[in-house]
Design an enzyme around this catalytic site. Structure first.
Site, PDB file in Angstrom:
ATOM      1  N   ASP A  12       0.950  -1.117   0.075  1.00 27.29           N
ATOM      2  CA  ASP A  12       0.094  -0.019  -0.042  1.00 27.29           C
ATOM      3  C   ASP A  12       0.831   1.463   0.193  1.00 27.29           C
ATOM      4  O   ASP A  12       2.233   1.158  -0.360  1.00 27.29           O
ATOM      5  CB  ASP A  12      -0.870  -0.072   1.133  1.00 27.29           C
ATOM      6  CG  ASP A  12      -0.452   0.238   2.329  1.00 27.29           C
ATOM      7  OD1 ASP A  12       0.745   0.497   2.544  1.00 27.29           O
ATOM      8  OD2 ASP A  12      -1.113   0.347   3.572  1.00 27.29           O
ATOM      9  N   HIS A  13       0.302   2.365   0.101  1.00 25.43           N
ATOM     10  CA  HIS A  13       0.948   3.657   0.203  1.00 25.43           C
ATOM     11  C   HIS A  13       2.150   3.669   1.135  1.00 25.43           C
ATOM     12  O   HIS A  13       3.100   4.506   0.806  1.00 25.43           O
ATOM     13  CB  HIS A  13       0.199   5.073   0.173  1.00 25.43           C
ATOM     14  CG  HIS A  13      -0.685   5.015   1.432  1.00 25.43           C
ATOM     15  ND1 HIS A  13      -2.024   4.051   1.511  1.00 25.43           N
ATOM     16  CD2 HIS A  13      -0.430   5.302   2.867  1.00 25.43           C
ATOM     17  CE1 HIS A  13      -2.194   4.284   2.749  1.00 25.43           C
ATOM     18  NE2 HIS A  13      -1.501   5.040   3.442  1.00 25.43           N
ATOM     19  N   CYS A  69       2.325  -3.586   4.152  1.00 24.04           N
ATOM     20  CA  CYS A  69       1.536  -2.166   4.478  1.00 24.04           C
ATOM     21  C   CYS A  69       2.215  -1.668   5.626  1.00 24.04           C
ATOM     22  O   CYS A  69       3.642  -1.849   6.104  1.00 24.04           O
ATOM     23  CB  CYS A  69       0.146  -2.583   4.853  1.00 24.04           C
ATOM     24  SG  CYS A  69      -0.091  -3.492   6.497  1.00 24.04           S
ATOM     25  N   THR A  71       1.867  -1.861   9.037  1.00 29.79           N
ATOM     26  CA  THR A  71       2.591  -2.889   9.996  1.00 29.79           C
ATOM     27  C   THR A  71       2.446  -4.209   9.586  1.00 29.79           C
ATOM     28  O   THR A  71       3.110  -5.193  10.282  1.00 29.79           O
ATOM     29  CB  THR A  71       1.340  -2.722  11.214  1.00 29.79           C
ATOM     30  OG1 THR A  71       0.174  -3.179  10.568  1.00 29.79           O
ATOM     31  CG2 THR A  71       1.517  -1.592  11.931  1.00 29.79           C
ATOM     32  N   HIS A 102       6.314 -24.279  10.178  1.00 22.94           N
ATOM     33  CA  HIS A 102       5.315 -24.624  10.913  1.00 22.94           C
ATOM     34  C   HIS A 102       3.819 -24.333  10.382  1.00 22.94           C
ATOM     35  O   HIS A 102       3.066 -25.125  10.593  1.00 22.94           O
ATOM     36  CB  HIS A 102       5.195 -24.398  12.363  1.00 22.94           C
ATOM     37  CG  HIS A 102       6.525 -24.841  13.174  1.00 22.94           C
ATOM     38  ND1 HIS A 102       6.598 -25.006  14.561  1.00 22.94           N
ATOM     39  CD2 HIS A 102       7.666 -25.443  12.617  1.00 22.94           C
ATOM     40  CE1 HIS A 102       7.844 -25.371  14.919  1.00 22.94           C
ATOM     41  NE2 HIS A 102       8.283 -25.617  13.795  1.00 22.94           N
TER      42      HIS A 102
HETATM   43  C1  RB5 Z   1      -2.227   3.137   6.211  1.00 23.56           C
HETATM   44  O1  RB5 Z   1      -2.177   4.049   6.676  1.00 23.56           O
HETATM   45  C2  RB5 Z   1      -2.031   1.928   7.213  1.00 23.56           C
HETATM   46  O2  RB5 Z   1      -3.010   1.679   8.174  1.00 23.56           O
HETATM   47  C3  RB5 Z   1      -1.926   0.506   6.679  1.00 23.56           C
HETATM   48  O3  RB5 Z   1      -0.588   0.555   5.951  1.00 23.56           O
HETATM   49  C4  RB5 Z   1      -1.390  -0.830   7.580  1.00 23.56           C
HETATM   50  O4  RB5 Z   1      -0.599  -0.485   8.720  1.00 23.56           O
HETATM   51  C5  RB5 Z   1      -2.716  -1.311   8.174  1.00 23.56           C
HETATM   52  O5  RB5 Z   1      -2.534  -2.446   8.810  1.00 23.56           O
END
Ligand code: RB5
Length: 150
Positions: A12-13, A69, A71, A102
């Site tokens: 994602d961004h 993304c 996290t 696993h």
């Molecule tokens: C986007 O700002 C953020 O929420 C996304 O990248 C991610 O961390 C979601 O789990």
């Protein structure tokens, strides 16, 4: 020995700054990459890319998937909604190894805001080089039974 070659890639961004670097690294160590986006500079929604990568795994268009993304959590939640997919957020090299060994994960999810570029590349490499251990297959079977029933 079977070597994973084709990878489905999605971000994602939050990963705009690192996505090409990760792809270049993976290509430099011999993997073929199909990039399902995001390729822009604006904001986007991670489930869109989790779905595309998960579909590529299910259709066997790719052997393994990489999702990044902020996290790694949102991507794994979304990818795991697709029946037949096992996606795992990996926090370090150990969880990257165990997710493959696993849990039989076919997609690794990583956080661009929780890990360095080097760590992300290293975790992906370990994940891709680790084989599933058959002794865990009865547990994966149970996960699939849960998926069918509920
Ligand atoms: C986007 O700002 C953020 O929420 C996304 O990248 C991610 O961390 C979601 O789990």
């Amino acid at each position: 020995m079977y070597k994973i070659k084709k990878l489905a890639f999605g971000t994602d961004h939050s990963a705009t700054e690192i996505r090409d670097k990760v792809k270049n690294y993976l290509q430099s160590i011999g993997y073929e990459i199909e990039d399902f986006g995001f390729n822009g500079n604006t904001s986007c929604d991670y489930p869109d890319f989790a779905l595309k990568v998960a579909k590529a795994i299910l259709s066997k268009r790719a052997d393994k998937g990489i999702l990044i993304c902020g996290t790694g959590i949102g991507m794994s939640i979304a990818a795991n909604k697709i029946k037949g997919v096992i996606a795992a957020t990996c926090w370090d090299k150990n969880t990257a190894k165990l997710a493959a060994q696993h849990n039989g994960a076919s997609i690794i999810c990583l956080g661009s805001r929780t890990a360095t570029l080097d760590d992300i590349c290293y975790r992906i490499k370990i994940f891709l080089e680790t084989q599933f251990e058959e002794r865990h297959s009865k547990r994966i079977k149970k996960i699939k039974e849960i998926e069918k029933k509920y």
